[in-house]
Scaffold this motif. Structure first.
Motif, mmCIF file in Angstrom:
data_model
loop_
_atom_site.group_PDB
_atom_site.id
_atom_site.type_symbol
_atom_site.label_atom_id
_atom_site.label_comp_id
_atom_site.label_asym_id
_atom_site.label_seq_id
_atom_site.Cartn_x
_atom_site.Cartn_y
_atom_site.Cartn_z
ATOM 1 N N ALA A 1 48.117 -5.835 -9.217
ATOM 2 C CA ALA A 1 48.732 -5.515 -10.615
ATOM 3 C C ALA A 1 49.597 -4.553 -10.208
ATOM 4 C CB ALA A 1 47.817 -5.568 -11.738
ATOM 5 N N LEU A 2 50.889 -4.519 -10.779
ATOM 6 C CA LEU A 2 52.078 -3.598 -10.786
ATOM 7 C C LEU A 2 52.258 -3.088 -12.200
ATOM 8 C CD1 LEU A 2 54.005 -1.892 -8.702
ATOM 9 C CD2 LEU A 2 55.484 -3.848 -9.110
ATOM 10 N N THR A 3 52.797 -1.891 -12.491
ATOM 11 C CA THR A 3 53.101 -1.190 -13.568
ATOM 12 C C THR A 3 54.315 -0.149 -13.233
ATOM 13 O OG1 THR A 3 52.915 -0.638 -15.836
ATOM 14 C CG2 THR A 3 51.333 0.237 -14.027
ATOM 15 N N GLU A 4 55.203 0.082 -13.953
ATOM 16 C CA GLU A 4 55.844 1.240 -14.011
ATOM 17 C C GLU A 4 55.497 2.450 -14.853
ATOM 18 O OE1 GLU A 4 60.803 2.447 -14.328
ATOM 19 O OE2 GLU A 4 59.935 0.612 -15.256
ATOM 20 N N PHE A 5 55.411 3.264 -14.264
ATOM 21 C CA PHE A 5 54.896 4.615 -14.991
ATOM 22 C C PHE A 5 55.698 5.694 -14.486
ATOM 23 C CE2 PHE A 5 51.909 8.081 -15.774
ATOM 24 C CZ PHE A 5 51.323 7.812 -17.247
ATOM 25 N N ILE A 6 56.386 6.186 -15.448
ATOM 26 C CA ILE A 6 57.544 7.436 -15.116
ATOM 27 C C ILE A 6 57.014 8.774 -14.520
ATOM 28 C CG2 ILE A 6 59.625 8.502 -16.109
ATOM 29 C CD1 ILE A 6 59.792 5.541 -16.140
ATOM 30 N N PHE B 1 47.855 -1.446 -8.462
ATOM 31 C CA PHE B 1 46.290 -1.573 -8.644
ATOM 32 C C PHE B 1 45.933 -2.881 -7.672
ATOM 33 C CE2 PHE B 1 47.843 0.789 -12.071
ATOM 34 C CZ PHE B 1 47.104 1.830 -12.280
ATOM 35 N N VAL B 2 44.703 -2.873 -6.989
ATOM 36 C CA VAL B 2 44.076 -3.818 -6.406
ATOM 37 C C VAL B 2 42.567 -3.867 -6.618
ATOM 38 C CG1 VAL B 2 45.758 -4.364 -4.884
ATOM 39 C CG2 VAL B 2 44.063 -2.839 -4.174
ATOM 40 N N ARG B 3 41.882 -5.158 -6.667
ATOM 41 C CA ARG B 3 40.563 -5.144 -6.445
ATOM 42 C C ARG B 3 40.298 -5.004 -4.777
ATOM 43 N NH1 ARG B 3 37.730 -11.117 -6.490
ATOM 44 N NH2 ARG B 3 35.762 -10.329 -5.804
ATOM 45 N N GLY B 4 39.523 -3.929 -4.112
ATOM 46 C CA GLY B 4 39.351 -4.034 -2.921
ATOM 47 C C GLY B 4 38.271 -4.861 -2.362
ATOM 48 N N THR B 5 38.049 -4.990 -1.112
ATOM 49 C CA THR B 5 36.996 -5.796 -0.643
ATOM 50 C C THR B 5 35.822 -5.321 -0.868
ATOM 51 O OG1 THR B 5 37.179 -4.545 1.679
ATOM 52 C CG2 THR B 5 38.494 -6.811 1.257
ATOM 53 N N ASP B 6 35.690 -3.968 -1.380
ATOM 54 C CA ASP B 6 34.291 -3.315 -1.763
ATOM 55 C C ASP B 6 34.077 -3.493 -3.132
ATOM 56 O OD1 ASP B 6 36.181 -1.791 -2.448
ATOM 57 O OD2 ASP B 6 35.612 0.155 -1.760
ATOM 58 N N GLU B 7 35.010 -4.327 -4.028
ATOM 59 C CA GLU B 7 34.862 -4.435 -5.396
ATOM 60 C C GLU B 7 35.486 -3.162 -6.022
ATOM 61 O OE1 GLU B 7 34.541 -7.676 -6.059
ATOM 62 O OE2 GLU B 7 33.383 -8.522 -4.646
ATOM 63 N N ASP B 8 35.584 -2.368 -5.602
ATOM 64 C CA ASP B 8 36.268 -1.007 -6.236
ATOM 65 C C ASP B 8 37.553 -1.234 -6.628
ATOM 66 O OD1 ASP B 8 33.865 0.511 -6.146
ATOM 67 O OD2 ASP B 8 34.440 1.552 -4.281
ATOM 68 N N ALA C 1 48.124 -4.184 -19.371
ATOM 69 C CA ALA C 1 48.438 -4.759 -20.767
ATOM 70 C C ALA C 1 48.795 -3.494 -21.533
ATOM 71 C CB ALA C 1 47.149 -5.292 -21.374
ATOM 72 N N ARG C 2 50.311 -3.367 -21.935
ATOM 73 C CA ARG C 2 50.737 -2.392 -22.347
ATOM 74 C C ARG C 2 50.577 -0.961 -21.870
ATOM 75 N NH1 ARG C 2 51.059 -3.632 -28.866
ATOM 76 N NH2 ARG C 2 51.823 -5.825 -28.704
ATOM 77 N N GLY C 3 50.892 -0.914 -20.604
ATOM 78 C CA GLY C 3 50.658 0.360 -19.776
ATOM 79 C C GLY C 3 49.036 0.570 -19.728
ATOM 80 N N LEU C 4 48.204 -0.131 -19.738
ATOM 81 C CA LEU C 4 46.606 0.097 -19.738
ATOM 82 C C LEU C 4 46.153 -0.883 -18.524
ATOM 83 C CD1 LEU C 4 45.544 0.288 -23.530
ATOM 84 C CD2 LEU C 4 45.936 2.215 -21.859
ATOM 85 N N LEU C 5 45.211 -0.099 -17.689
ATOM 86 C CA LEU C 5 44.549 -0.941 -16.702
ATOM 87 C C LEU C 5 43.483 -1.656 -17.338
ATOM 88 C CD1 LEU C 5 44.242 -1.865 -13.826
ATOM 89 C CD2 LEU C 5 42.815 0.209 -13.524
#
Length: 72
Positions: free
Chosen positions: A12-17, A23-30, A62-66
């Motif tokens: 998931a990608l978002t612009e944040f000035i 953001f990703v789900r790692g292979t460790d689920e974190d 969603a609206r700048g929230l993870l």
């Protein structure tokens, strides 16, 4: 994305000035993130999202929230 990271789900990608956050789900689920600066030339290091959150599915923005589905 540099560093050869792996993920079990779509990112998931978002612009944040000033810049962007991936953001990703790692292979460790974190949940991990990496920042790209505003001029698109430099990525920061991979980091875990504070709070120790984990997910079993793709993160979303969603609206700048993870937003993630928790493991419970």
């Amino acid at each position: 994305v540099p560093d050869g990271g792996r993920t079990l789900s779509a990112p998931a990608l978002t612009e944040f000035i000033p810049g962007f956050f991936l953001f990703v789900r790692g292979t460790d689920e974190d949940i991990h993130y990496k920042r790209l600066n505003a001029d698109l030339s430099t990525w920061g290091p991979w980091q875990r999202v504070p709070g120790g959150g984990r997910t079993l599915s793709t993160p979303a923005i969603a609206r700048g929230l993870l937003v993630v589905r928790g493991t419970d």
